[in-house]
Design a protein around this motif. Structure first.
Motif, mmCIF file in Angstrom:
data_model
loop_
_atom_site.group_PDB
_atom_site.id
_atom_site.type_symbol
_atom_site.label_atom_id
_atom_site.label_comp_id
_atom_site.label_asym_id
_atom_site.label_seq_id
_atom_site.Cartn_x
_atom_site.Cartn_y
_atom_site.Cartn_z
ATOM 1 N N GLY A 103 -4.925 6.803 -1.092
ATOM 2 C CA GLY A 103 -4.173 5.639 -0.662
ATOM 3 C C GLY A 103 -4.128 3.971 -1.903
ATOM 4 O O GLY A 103 -5.062 3.888 -1.971
ATOM 5 N N PHE A 119 4.938 5.436 2.709
ATOM 6 C CA PHE A 119 4.496 6.495 3.121
ATOM 7 C C PHE A 119 5.422 8.543 2.114
ATOM 8 O O PHE A 119 6.488 7.877 2.465
ATOM 9 N N GLN A 123 0.662 -1.258 -0.172
ATOM 10 C CA GLN A 123 0.042 -0.076 0.094
ATOM 11 C C GLN A 123 1.053 1.426 0.234
ATOM 12 O O GLN A 123 1.293 1.346 0.727
ATOM 13 N N ILE A 132 -6.120 4.737 6.898
ATOM 14 C CA ILE A 132 -4.494 4.152 6.454
ATOM 15 C C ILE A 132 -4.254 2.800 7.730
ATOM 16 O O ILE A 132 -3.822 1.702 7.293
ATOM 17 N N TYR A 141 -7.205 1.144 6.704
ATOM 18 C CA TYR A 141 -6.656 0.092 5.091
ATOM 19 C C TYR A 141 -5.842 -0.786 5.050
ATOM 20 O O TYR A 141 -5.805 -2.247 4.733
ATOM 21 N N THR A 198 -5.701 13.271 -0.932
ATOM 22 C CA THR A 198 -4.665 11.680 -0.055
ATOM 23 C C THR A 198 -5.047 10.971 -1.167
ATOM 24 O O THR A 198 -6.509 10.396 -0.855
ATOM 25 N N TRP A 223 0.447 5.495 -0.201
ATOM 26 C CA TRP A 223 0.004 7.157 0.039
ATOM 27 C C TRP A 223 0.791 8.188 -0.108
ATOM 28 O O TRP A 223 2.572 8.404 -0.027
ATOM 29 N N PHE A 253 0.264 12.294 0.496
ATOM 30 C CA PHE A 253 -0.451 12.998 1.749
ATOM 31 C C PHE A 253 -0.740 14.192 0.925
ATOM 32 O O PHE A 253 -0.145 14.872 -0.033
#
Length: 300
Positions: free
Chosen positions: A174, A219, A157, A205, A208, A172, A159, A161
């Motif tokens: 994901g 991230f 995953q 987060i 998920y 944002t 992300w 932001f």
């Protein structure tokens, strides 16, 4: 008529009457004014486009209507008025006495071969976001109908932001990706939202992560992650969830950042679920990159 050349702008307003400029980007002045017009808000302007090669249909001038407008009709259309005069067949140059159709096609071929299709679409066609895509083209998209078994893939995953709620601001995002033993990537899900609440981002987060039992989180590094990191670690303690994660250092050039995804898609190694609720927004963003308003999903 004003003929003015200045640095760093292509918008010219003469006594509030005319702006003559190249439409480079969905979110530049020309793109924004068209978006406002389409919404029914703000002023309405007449927009005149002169594509170097007419790629949409035969052009006819209609003498019976005020202003004798030029209308495009597909070749062979049975709805062309009897008094309409053909002024430009499909696929021909706008000013063949100066640049023939063959010359314009060579210019297009050279720009496309040099990886500069966007210049052709914007500068010559006045269409910076064509349906078939610029950087990510429609032929790159591959699809799956059944998700690969969980025990045969690694799930990641990533992300990107943005802490904001404004309609003009970024999302944002994901993304959940499965990787099989052949290095194929399957886009399983995309979460895309706007919020100014850092706690809501952190809980999303973790929810998920738990939903997909991800093997690793990534991230995007930056000021937003630095402001969230301590709260994220504290929330992990509170919820007894300890996902492994890495910090992803972004490159400054967005085109460079998008190259790995583009290379995989060119190699037919990335698969999408075309029936998923997130797919249309993702595909639109990819095909409009780098001329689109948002690019949050282009670096999955």
């Amino acid at each position: 008529v004003f003929d003015v050349q200045v640095d760093d702008t292509e918008n010219f307003i003469a006594n509030g009457l005319v702006s003559h400029n190249t439409w480079w980007h969905e979110n530049d002045w020309a793109g924004r004014i068209q978006e406002v017009m389409a919404s029914g808000e703000g002023d309405t302007f007449e927009i005149v486009r002169y594509p170097a090669i007419n790629e949409e249909g035969d052009e006819y001038i209609l003498h019976k209507l005020p202003g004798s407008p030029i209308i495009q009709y597909p070749p062979g259309s049975d709805s062309i008025p009897n008094d309409a005069q053909l002024v430009r067949p499909l696929g021909t140059a706008i000013h063949p006495a100066r640049y023939t159709t063959e010359m314009m096609k060579k210019i297009k071929a050279n720009l496309v071969a040099a990886g500069q299709k966007r210049i052709w679409q914007s500068l010559y066609q006045q269409d910076p976001t064509p349906d078939d895509g610029l950087y990510f083209t429609k032929d790159m998209f591959q699809y799956y109908t059944t998700k690969p078994p969980r025990n045969e893939v690694n799930i990641f995953q990533a992300w990107d932001f943005a802490i904001t709620e404004g309609s003009e601001n970024d999302y944002t995002v994901g993304t959940t990706i499965a990787q099989d033993h052949r290095d194929n990537l399957y886009i399983l899900d995309v979460r895309r939202f706007k919020t100014g609440d850092g706690d809501a981002i952190i809980d999303t987060i973790l929810d998920y992560y738990a939903e997909f039992d991800a093997d690793l989180l990534g991230f995007e590094d930056g000021q937003i992650w630095k402001s969230l990191q301590s709260f994220f670690e504290r929330r992990c303690e509170d919820r007894h969830l300890y996902p492994p994660y890495e910090i992803l250092k972004p490159l400054t050039d967005k085109l460079v950042r998008a190259q790995p995804l583009r290379g995989r898609m060119q190699g037919k190694k990335v698969f999408f679920d075309k029936h998923a609720p997130w797919y249309d927004a993702l595909r639109q963003e990819l095909t409009r990159f780098p001329a689109g308003k948002h690019d949050d999903q282009c670096f999955i």
